[in-house]
Scaffold this motif. Structure first.
Motif, mmCIF file in Angstrom:
data_model
loop_
_atom_site.group_PDB
_atom_site.id
_atom_site.type_symbol
_atom_site.label_atom_id
_atom_site.label_comp_id
_atom_site.label_asym_id
_atom_site.label_seq_id
_atom_site.Cartn_x
_atom_site.Cartn_y
_atom_site.Cartn_z
ATOM 1 N N ALA A 110 11.351 93.736 2.819
ATOM 2 C CA ALA A 110 11.182 94.573 4.012
ATOM 3 C C ALA A 110 9.858 94.317 4.474
ATOM 4 N N ASN A 111 9.777 93.713 5.678
ATOM 5 C CA ASN A 111 8.331 93.338 6.552
ATOM 6 C C ASN A 111 8.355 94.093 7.765
ATOM 7 N N CYS A 112 7.389 95.097 7.618
ATOM 8 C CA CYS A 112 7.416 95.733 9.048
ATOM 9 C C CYS A 112 6.058 95.910 9.707
ATOM 10 N N MET A 113 6.310 95.981 11.032
ATOM 11 C CA MET A 113 4.975 96.113 11.761
ATOM 12 C C MET A 113 5.325 97.596 12.345
ATOM 13 N N VAL A 114 4.431 98.517 11.996
ATOM 14 C CA VAL A 114 4.418 99.925 12.248
ATOM 15 C C VAL A 114 3.545 100.039 13.581
ATOM 16 N N VAL A 115 4.052 100.613 14.492
ATOM 17 C CA VAL A 115 3.141 100.706 15.685
ATOM 18 C C VAL A 115 2.968 102.205 15.867
ATOM 19 N N TRP A 116 1.773 102.508 16.250
ATOM 20 C CA TRP A 116 1.396 104.109 16.358
ATOM 21 C C TRP A 116 0.601 104.374 17.581
ATOM 22 N N ILE A 143 3.411 95.963 7.012
ATOM 23 C CA ILE A 143 3.839 96.666 5.646
ATOM 24 C C ILE A 143 4.513 95.343 5.053
ATOM 25 N N HIS A 144 4.345 95.082 3.822
ATOM 26 C CA HIS A 144 5.253 94.275 3.128
ATOM 27 C C HIS A 144 5.527 94.746 1.690
ATOM 28 N N ALA A 145 7.038 95.103 1.457
ATOM 29 C CA ALA A 145 7.343 95.768 0.295
ATOM 30 C C ALA A 145 8.753 94.961 -0.043
ATOM 31 N N PRO A 146 9.113 95.405 -1.366
ATOM 32 C CA PRO A 146 10.353 94.855 -1.744
ATOM 33 C C PRO A 146 11.734 95.443 -0.977
ATOM 34 N N ASP A 147 11.423 96.574 -0.492
ATOM 35 C CA ASP A 147 12.575 97.199 0.154
ATOM 36 C C ASP A 147 12.139 98.473 1.271
ATOM 37 N N ARG A 148 13.131 98.830 1.953
ATOM 38 C CA ARG A 148 12.804 99.697 3.097
ATOM 39 C C ARG A 148 12.140 101.000 2.674
ATOM 40 N N GLU A 149 12.842 101.346 1.550
ATOM 41 C CA GLU A 149 12.356 102.745 1.087
ATOM 42 C C GLU A 149 11.125 102.934 0.793
ATOM 43 N N LYS A 150 10.351 101.727 0.228
ATOM 44 C CA LYS A 150 9.071 101.802 0.044
ATOM 45 C C LYS A 150 8.221 101.611 1.347
#
Lengths: 160, 156
Positions: free
Chosen positions: B68-74, B115-122
């Motif tokens: 799960a690699n996510c770019m969070v925009v705020w 954010i880089h995590a093992p899964d989307r829940e994290k």
């Protein structure tokens, strides 16, 4: 991905962490890592090659701090690309060495990449070429005002 | 610091990384008619001057298990940017946090974090925590669903 965790041996995990965080600047770096981890140099070389083949290690080398290089002009770019044109548009974007990252993301702006070029002129030239060759004009150029954190460091011991 | 020809050659030749062999610097030293020691000293100097972020292995984040690699925009009001930036920077799983220019009418999100995590829940747990710690509720999660290119920065 739980499966990935299962297939990475402890030794490989330690080896990747060591090479990510403390790669020795020595004429025989793999030998030095071997002695730190209690392995033979041959074993370290063999494991490293295997991890590279699997794509777990992308490369070992210098990582440029682009902000410290003079005349560097860069930005994050978001682009709205019709689904059926993704591959063709990616090819246009990826032709430039100045583009280091390019991802499809789940948003109306679905293609996100970075340009880091030498000078404003070159930066504009790349962007203009992308506009011209794709015919897509809906492009966001989101330059940095300030950064709070920069730098990838994966902690394979703690994150899984 | 000004980079000279030797520095540039070293960076250029190692664009794809050093070879995995007992004496990885020997080949380049020979080609450049210099010594392994000199190549290493140049690398050391570029690290000292922070021309280089580091010298070492880059990992393939998906392959080692960061699925799960996510770019969070705020959307964050100016007076809260500083706080939010510090909160984001405090997470080990967050590799980048920036404030960026907006494009009024088209793109109003002014802060970004990766954010880089093992899964989307994290990932979602971390985002919720940031939301609680900053009081910012206006954000979007942009997961990367396909990698089109990932290399390292170049000297041009």
């Amino acid at each position: 991905m739980k499966e990935a965790k299962m297939v990475i041996e402890d030794v490989d995990r330690k080896l990747m962490m060591e090479m990510q965080d403390h790669f020795p600047r020595s004429v025989t770096p793999f030998k030095e890592i071997a002695s730190r981890l209690g392995l033979t140099e041959e074993e370290v070389l063999e494991r490293t090659r295997r991890l590279q083949e699997k794509g777990m290690i992308r490369r070992i080398g210098p990582i440029l701090n682009v902000r410290r290089v003079r005349q560097r002009v860069g930005s994050l770019i978001g682009m709205r690309v019709p689904g059926q044109r993704l591959d063709e548009v990616a090819e246009v974007i990826n032709q430039f060495r100045e583009v280091s990252h390019n991802y499809i993301r789940n948003d109306e702006y679905n293609v996100w990449f970075t340009i880091s070029a030498r000078g404003q002129e070159r930066f504009d030239e790349i962007l203009d070429t992308i506009r011209r060759e794709t015919g897509i004009d809906d492009i966001l150029v989101l330059t940095t005002i300030r950064y709070f954190k920069l730098g990838v460091r994966f902690d394979l011991e703690r994150d899984f | 610091m000004e980079l000279d020809d030797l520095d540039r050659r070293i960076l250029d030749e190692y664009y794809y990384g050093i070879p995995v062999e007992p004496h990885p610097f020997r080949g380049l030293a020979k080609r450049l008619e210099t010594s392994e020691g000199k190549v290493l000293r140049r690398i050391e100097r570029m690290l000292d001057k922070r021309i280089l972020k580091k010298f070492g292995a880059s990992l393939g984040h998906r392959k080692v298990g960061y699925s799960a690699n996510c770019m969070v925009v705020w959307k964050i009001p100016e007076d809260k940017v500083e706080l939010a930036g510090k909160v984001m920077a405090s997470y080990r799983e967050i590799s980048h946090a920036y404030e960026r220019r907006t494009i009024p009418g088209k793109w109003e999100h002014n802060m970004f974090c990766m954010i880089h995590a093992p899964d989307r829940e994290k990932v979602e747990r971390i985002v919720k925590e940031i939301e609680e710690r900053t009081g910012i509720h206006d954000y979007k999660l942009l997961y990367s669903t396909r990698e089109l290119k990932k290399t390292t920065a170049v000297m041009e």
